[in-house]
Scaffold this active site. Structure first.
Site, mmCIF file in Angstrom:
data_model
loop_
_atom_site.group_PDB
_atom_site.id
_atom_site.type_symbol
_atom_site.label_atom_id
_atom_site.label_comp_id
_atom_site.label_asym_id
_atom_site.label_seq_id
_atom_site.Cartn_x
_atom_site.Cartn_y
_atom_site.Cartn_z
ATOM 1 N N ASP A 172 0.845 -1.197 0.000
ATOM 2 C CA ASP A 172 0.000 0.000 0.000
ATOM 3 C C ASP A 172 0.877 1.241 0.000
ATOM 4 O O ASP A 172 2.052 1.186 0.364
ATOM 5 C CB ASP A 172 -0.892 -0.014 1.246
ATOM 6 C CG ASP A 172 -1.745 1.247 1.365
ATOM 7 O OD1 ASP A 172 -2.243 1.717 0.334
ATOM 8 O OD2 ASP A 172 -1.903 1.765 2.480
ATOM 9 N N SER A 173 0.292 2.358 -0.340
ATOM 10 C CA SER A 173 1.014 3.624 -0.328
ATOM 11 C C SER A 173 1.287 4.120 1.098
ATOM 12 O O SER A 173 2.094 5.017 1.289
ATOM 13 C CB SER A 173 0.212 4.691 -1.078
ATOM 14 O OG SER A 173 -1.041 4.885 -0.464
ATOM 15 N N GLY A 185 -2.049 9.242 -4.614
ATOM 16 C CA GLY A 185 -3.164 9.773 -5.401
ATOM 17 C C GLY A 185 -2.811 10.855 -6.411
ATOM 18 O O GLY A 185 -3.213 10.787 -7.569
ATOM 19 N N CYS A 218 -4.070 -1.066 -2.546
ATOM 20 C CA CYS A 218 -4.112 0.383 -2.785
ATOM 21 C C CYS A 218 -4.730 0.575 -4.161
ATOM 22 O O CYS A 218 -4.262 -0.029 -5.141
ATOM 23 C CB CYS A 218 -2.690 0.936 -2.742
ATOM 24 S SG CYS A 218 -2.525 2.659 -3.287
ATOM 25 N N THR A 221 -4.826 3.300 -6.064
ATOM 26 C CA THR A 221 -3.996 4.078 -6.978
ATOM 27 C C THR A 221 -2.888 3.206 -7.576
ATOM 28 O O THR A 221 -2.614 3.269 -8.783
ATOM 29 C CB THR A 221 -3.397 5.302 -6.248
ATOM 30 O OG1 THR A 221 -4.454 5.989 -5.549
ATOM 31 C CG2 THR A 221 -2.748 6.253 -7.217
ATOM 32 N N GLU A 266 -6.551 11.256 7.494
ATOM 33 C CA GLU A 266 -5.185 11.296 8.037
ATOM 34 C C GLU A 266 -4.968 12.421 9.044
ATOM 35 O O GLU A 266 -4.020 12.380 9.819
ATOM 36 C CB GLU A 266 -4.182 11.381 6.887
ATOM 37 C CG GLU A 266 -4.283 10.165 5.997
ATOM 38 C CD GLU A 266 -2.983 9.798 5.339
ATOM 39 O OE1 GLU A 266 -2.068 10.637 5.324
ATOM 40 O OE2 GLU A 266 -2.898 8.664 4.859
ATOM 41 N N CYS A 296 -11.019 3.816 -2.753
ATOM 42 C CA CYS A 296 -9.804 4.311 -2.102
ATOM 43 C C CYS A 296 -9.798 3.704 -0.704
ATOM 44 O O CYS A 296 -10.835 3.664 -0.033
ATOM 45 C CB CYS A 296 -9.823 5.834 -2.031
ATOM 46 S SG CYS A 296 -8.501 6.539 -1.019
ATOM 47 N N THR A 297 -8.621 3.242 -0.293
ATOM 48 C CA THR A 297 -8.508 2.507 0.973
ATOM 49 C C THR A 297 -9.012 3.276 2.192
ATOM 50 O O THR A 297 -9.436 2.672 3.173
ATOM 51 C CB THR A 297 -7.028 2.166 1.233
ATOM 52 O OG1 THR A 297 -6.251 3.365 1.091
ATOM 53 C CG2 THR A 297 -6.542 1.114 0.265
ATOM 54 N N HIS A 298 -8.937 4.605 2.134
ATOM 55 C CA HIS A 298 -9.304 5.406 3.312
ATOM 56 C C HIS A 298 -10.802 5.602 3.474
ATOM 57 O O HIS A 298 -11.276 5.923 4.560
ATOM 58 C CB HIS A 298 -8.664 6.790 3.226
ATOM 59 C CG HIS A 298 -7.184 6.805 3.447
ATOM 60 N ND1 HIS A 298 -6.324 5.989 2.760
ATOM 61 C CD2 HIS A 298 -6.428 7.544 4.288
ATOM 62 C CE1 HIS A 298 -5.091 6.235 3.162
ATOM 63 N NE2 HIS A 298 -5.117 7.178 4.087
HETATM 64 N N1 I24 Z 1 -5.102 7.493 9.350
HETATM 65 C C1 I24 Z 1 -4.297 7.262 8.317
HETATM 66 N N2 I24 Z 1 -3.064 7.769 8.174
HETATM 67 C C2 I24 Z 1 -2.562 8.556 9.143
HETATM 68 C C3 I24 Z 1 -4.619 8.281 10.291
HETATM 69 C C4 I24 Z 1 -3.348 8.843 10.247
HETATM 70 N N3 I24 Z 1 -3.176 9.597 11.370
HETATM 71 C C5 I24 Z 1 -4.312 9.500 12.085
HETATM 72 N N4 I24 Z 1 -5.197 8.694 11.457
HETATM 73 N N5 I24 Z 1 -1.312 9.067 9.053
HETATM 74 O O1 I24 Z 1 -4.719 6.436 7.335
HETATM 75 C C6 I24 Z 1 -0.444 8.769 7.972
HETATM 76 C C7 I24 Z 1 0.676 9.743 7.942
HETATM 77 N N6 I24 Z 1 0.241 10.964 7.321
HETATM 78 C C8 I24 Z 1 0.022 12.016 8.297
HETATM 79 C C9 I24 Z 1 -0.428 13.299 7.608
HETATM 80 O O2 I24 Z 1 0.499 13.670 6.611
HETATM 81 C C10 I24 Z 1 0.768 12.664 5.665
HETATM 82 C C11 I24 Z 1 1.211 11.392 6.353
HETATM 83 C C12 I24 Z 1 -5.940 5.726 7.483
HETATM 84 C C13 I24 Z 1 -5.700 4.456 8.226
HETATM 85 C C14 I24 Z 1 -6.783 3.485 7.975
HETATM 86 C C15 I24 Z 1 -6.485 2.168 8.554
HETATM 87 C C16 I24 Z 1 -6.553 8.350 11.878
HETATM 88 C C17 I24 Z 1 -6.666 6.923 12.366
HETATM 89 C C18 I24 Z 1 -6.005 6.486 13.492
HETATM 90 C C19 I24 Z 1 -6.130 5.164 13.931
HETATM 91 C C20 I24 Z 1 -6.934 4.281 13.218
HETATM 92 C C21 I24 Z 1 -7.593 4.714 12.076
HETATM 93 C C22 I24 Z 1 -7.439 6.022 11.651
HETATM 94 F F1 I24 Z 1 -5.219 7.320 14.169
HETATM 95 F F2 I24 Z 1 -8.062 6.467 10.573
HETATM 96 N N1 DGL Z 2 -4.074 4.048 -0.713
HETATM 97 C C1 DGL Z 2 -4.514 5.051 -1.672
HETATM 98 C C2 DGL Z 2 -5.641 4.481 -2.543
HETATM 99 O O1 DGL Z 2 -6.315 3.546 -2.196
HETATM 100 C C3 DGL Z 2 -4.997 6.302 -1.005
HETATM 101 C C4 DGL Z 2 -3.929 7.112 -0.370
HETATM 102 C C5 DGL Z 2 -2.932 7.711 -1.353
HETATM 103 O O2 DGL Z 2 -3.319 8.574 -2.175
HETATM 104 O O3 DGL Z 2 -1.791 7.301 -1.290
HETATM 105 O O4 DGL Z 2 -5.862 4.984 -3.625
#
Ligand code: I24
Ligand code: DGL
Length: 274
Positions: free
Chosen positions: A19-20, A52, A82, A84, A161, A193-195
């Site tokens: 995944d990304s 993305g 992922c 994308t 995120e 999209c995974t999110h």
């Molecule tokens: N959810 C995701 N990525 C993160 C996040 C998260 N931080 C909090 N939560 N960070 O993905 C990735 C790093 N990012 C930070 C911002 O700048 C770019 C890089 C979704 C995960 C889905 C499994 C929210 C969060 C959490 C715990 C569980 C689920 C969730 F803290 F969505």
């Molecule tokens: N994992 C990517 C997707 O499912 C979403 C996050 C990204 O843009 O990297 O398309």
């Protein structure tokens, strides 16, 4: 696909997921539930996320780097968790790899066709996935008469995120992103999209109860189960521990992943890929 390398199709080997970043853990969560005997090797490219907005050629390059990392670990099957990366790289991977490879787009498309009664399907995804036209292509290959409307919702990834997906502002951002579907008449919407599954209650609320939401990741795990059957590759018991790798901070990955997967401990290490 080139000829399968039978010596590598060993039931006791792990399944690789890439995944990304961390979003692919929505796929892993389903896998842990549905395939408890399987061992997992996951790699997320947190250092270079999001994919993305990136050009497809770059996503292909990054994806191959992760594939090589997982291949070195020894895996019997590869899941591109992922959208994308699937949109950009799946055709090339399926052509060149000697183990079965599955992406998230075909399973999501199939489920959408099954669910739709009126033949009007919406897709929400990243810019890269929408630009590739992969969902529309996958859906039309199976059923020509279906109408597909694809909309990019890049703000949804940022929303999750930034951990604001349960805050009041989330409702507004989701409603805005889904505005293009206002008079579309779709009865099925693919979360491509995974999110997005994290936003499911909000998306359902905006679209109304008449629209069926499809979770591509969850559908993919059904596809993985079928593939394991077809190749007689299903593990009969869990042989080793699951291992997770990230190109970013293992501490940050672990915090999010443990919470999301509801685990009290995890093996997380930094992956060096080049
Ligand atoms: N959810 C995701 N990525 C993160 C996040 C998260 N931080 C909090 N939560 N960070 O993905 C990735 C790093 N990012 C930070 C911002 O700048 C770019 C890089 C979704 C995960 C889905 C499994 C929210 C969060 C959490 C715990 C569980 C689920 C969730 F803290 F969505
Ligand atoms: N994992 C990517 C997707 O499912 C979403 C996050 C990204 O843009 O990297 O398309």
């Amino acid at each position: 696909m080139v000829e399968l390398d039978k010596s590598r199709l060993r039931a006791d080997l792990p399944i690789g997921f890439l995944d990304s970043g961390v979003g692919g853990l929505t796929v892993v969560k389903q896998a842990l539930r549905q395939l408890p005997n399987e061992t997992i090797r996951f790699i997320g490219d947190q250092a270079r996320l999001p994919y993305g907005p990136r050009p497809a050629s770059q996503v292909v390059h990054f994806t191959w780097q992760m594939v090589h990392f997982l291949e070195d670990q020894g895996i019997k099957m590869l899941v591109i968790a992922c959208n994308t990366a699937t949109a950009a790289a799946l055709p090339a991977l399926q052509k060149e790899m000697t183990i079965p490879v599955i992406g998230v787009i075909n399973p999501g498309s199939k489920a959408a066709i099954r669910a739709s009664k009126n033949g009007k399907i919406g897709v929400i995804a990243t810019e890269g996935t929408v630009k590739s036209g992969s969902y529309a292509r996958a859906i039309h290959t199976q059923k020509k008469s279906v109408q597909v409307q694809s909309v990019a919702c890049p703000k949804f990834v940022t929303l999750v995120e930034s951990n604001e997906y349960q805050a009041p502002i989330a409702k507004q951002i989701v409603a805005q992103g889904l505005q293009p579907f206002a008079n579309s008449g779709i009865d099925t919407l693919v979360m491509g999209c995974t999110h997005y599954p994290l936003l499911r209650p909000l998306i359902q609320n905006v679209m109304g109860s008449g629209v069926t939401l499809i979770d591509s990741g969850a559908e993919t795990v059904n596809g993985v189960a079928q593939l394991l059957d077809v190749y007689h590759m299903a593990a009969t018991r869990k042989v080793g521990e699951d291992h997770y790798f990230t190109t970013g901070s293992p501490t940050m990955f672990k915090t999010i992943a443990m919470q999301w997967l509801e685990l009290s401990g995890m093996n997380v290490d930094k992956a060096v890929i080049d």
